[in-house]
Design a protein around this motif. Structure first.
Motif, PDB file in Angstrom:
ATOM      1  N   UNK A  24       0.835  -1.203   0.000  1.00 51.99           N
ATOM      2  CA  UNK A  24       0.000   0.000   0.000  1.00 51.99           C
ATOM      3  C   UNK A  24       0.872   1.257   0.000  1.00 51.99           C
ATOM      4  N   UNK A  25       1.951   1.223   0.738  1.00 56.80           N
ATOM      5  CA  UNK A  25       2.851   2.391   0.751  1.00 56.80           C
ATOM      6  C   UNK A  25       3.452   2.631  -0.634  1.00 56.80           C
ATOM      7  N   UNK A  26       3.784   1.560  -1.339  1.00 53.40           N
ATOM      8  CA  UNK A  26       4.299   1.693  -2.706  1.00 53.40           C
ATOM      9  C   UNK A  26       3.233   2.282  -3.627  1.00 53.40           C
ATOM     10  N   UNK A  27       1.987   1.855  -3.453  1.00 56.69           N
ATOM     11  CA  UNK A  27       0.889   2.375  -4.278  1.00 56.69           C
ATOM     12  C   UNK A  27       0.687   3.864  -4.023  1.00 56.69           C
ATOM     13  N   UNK A  28       0.813   4.287  -2.766  1.00 60.60           N
ATOM     14  CA  UNK A  28       0.686   5.715  -2.431  1.00 60.60           C
ATOM     15  C   UNK A  28       1.811   6.511  -3.092  1.00 60.60           C
ATOM     16  N   UNK A  29       3.034   6.000  -3.000  1.00 61.77           N
ATOM     17  CA  UNK A  29       4.185   6.701  -3.586  1.00 61.77           C
ATOM     18  C   UNK A  29       4.036   6.798  -5.101  1.00 61.77           C
ATOM     19  N   UNK A  36      -0.882  16.166  -9.430  1.00 68.44           N
ATOM     20  CA  UNK A  36      -1.914  16.820  -8.630  1.00 68.44           C
ATOM     21  C   UNK A  36      -2.688  15.821  -7.758  1.00 68.44           C
ATOM     22  N   UNK A  37      -2.548  15.943  -6.446  1.00 71.51           N
ATOM     23  CA  UNK A  37      -3.183  15.004  -5.519  1.00 71.51           C
ATOM     24  C   UNK A  37      -4.658  15.296  -5.291  1.00 71.51           C
ATOM     25  N   UNK A  38      -5.089  16.531  -5.564  1.00 69.22           N
ATOM     26  CA  UNK A  38      -6.482  16.897  -5.273  1.00 69.22           C
ATOM     27  C   UNK A  38      -7.465  16.124  -6.152  1.00 69.22           C
ATOM     28  N   UNK A  39      -7.051  15.735  -7.354  1.00 64.50           N
ATOM     29  CA  UNK A  39      -7.945  15.013  -8.258  1.00 64.50           C
ATOM     30  C   UNK A  39      -7.392  13.631  -8.610  1.00 64.50           C
ATOM     31  N   UNK A  40      -6.510  13.117  -7.790  1.00 62.71           N
ATOM     32  CA  UNK A  40      -5.859  11.845  -8.066  1.00 62.71           C
ATOM     33  C   UNK A  40      -6.611  10.726  -7.342  1.00 62.71           C
ATOM     34  N   UNK A  41      -7.480  10.033  -8.064  1.00 58.65           N
ATOM     35  CA  UNK A  41      -8.297   8.973  -7.470  1.00 58.65           C
ATOM     36  C   UNK A  41      -7.436   7.851  -6.903  1.00 58.65           C
ATOM     37  N   UNK A  42      -6.392   7.454  -7.611  1.00 51.63           N
ATOM     38  CA  UNK A  42      -5.532   6.357  -7.156  1.00 51.63           C
ATOM     39  C   UNK A  42      -4.888   6.691  -5.819  1.00 51.63           C
ATOM     40  N   UNK A  43      -4.471   7.934  -5.646  1.00 54.14           N
ATOM     41  CA  UNK A  43      -3.849   8.365  -4.398  1.00 54.14           C
ATOM     42  C   UNK A  43      -4.839   8.266  -3.246  1.00 54.14           C
ATOM     43  N   UNK A  44      -6.051   8.794  -3.451  1.00 56.26           N
ATOM     44  CA  UNK A  44      -7.054   8.783  -2.379  1.00 56.26           C
ATOM     45  C   UNK A  44      -7.498   7.356  -2.056  1.00 56.26           C
TER      46      UNK A  44
END
Length: 153
Positions: A24-29, A36-44
């Motif tokens: 999961x940490x790798x997926x976040x990175x 842009x994290x505000x519209x990044x579905x994968x990040x959220x």
């Protein structure tokens, strides 16, 4: 809790901490690197998964911190208790069932392991072979006869 249940919980915790959490940490990175994290579905989604995973890890850590492994040599085979393997007969339909009474964290109906907190186990506790017990279950009343009691399962 049985030694088997304790060992299984330790293995699950180790799996979560050493395999799932790094994944999961790798997926976040990786998602963070996409911009842009505000519209990044994968990040959220990855952050939500990390929160669920950390919650499961904390829960298993608390369970292990408060767990007590039962010494099988101290158990009495005459009465139904935690870690007893019991054979019972449903007097309503003459169906025989075999269960092992375990801690709530080890319960698994498919494996024949019922929680000590279940209505059936609660009604059978401290009874002996030959006793007939009436159990209040959501579907009504069950009349059960204890056919055998053994230590362990």
């Amino acid at each position: 809790m049985s030694q088997e249940g304790y060992d299984k919980l330790v293995a699950e915790l180790r799996e979560l901490e050493t395999v799932e959490l790094p994944r999961v940490r790798d997926a976040i990175a990786e998602a963070r690197d996409k911009g842009d994290l505000s519209e990044n579905f994968e990040y959220h989604a990855a952050k939500r998964e990390q929160g669920r995973l950390l919650s499961r890890i904390r829960f298993k850590q608390r369970v292990l911190a408060h767990a007590r492994v039962m010494d099988m040599s101290l158990l009495n085979g005459d009465v139904v208790q935690l870690l007893s393997r019991i054979q019972i007969t449903n007097m309503n339909n003459n169906m025989q069932m075999t269960y092992t009474i375990v801690s709530p964290h080890e319960a698994d109906m498919r494996a024949g392991k019922i929680s000590i907190k279940s209505p059936i186990a609660q009604s059978l506790l401290n009874h002996k072979v030959g006793d007939e017990v009436t159990v209040h279950v959501p579907a009504g009343l069950l009349k059960l006869r204890i056919d055998s009691v053994e230590i362990g399962g």
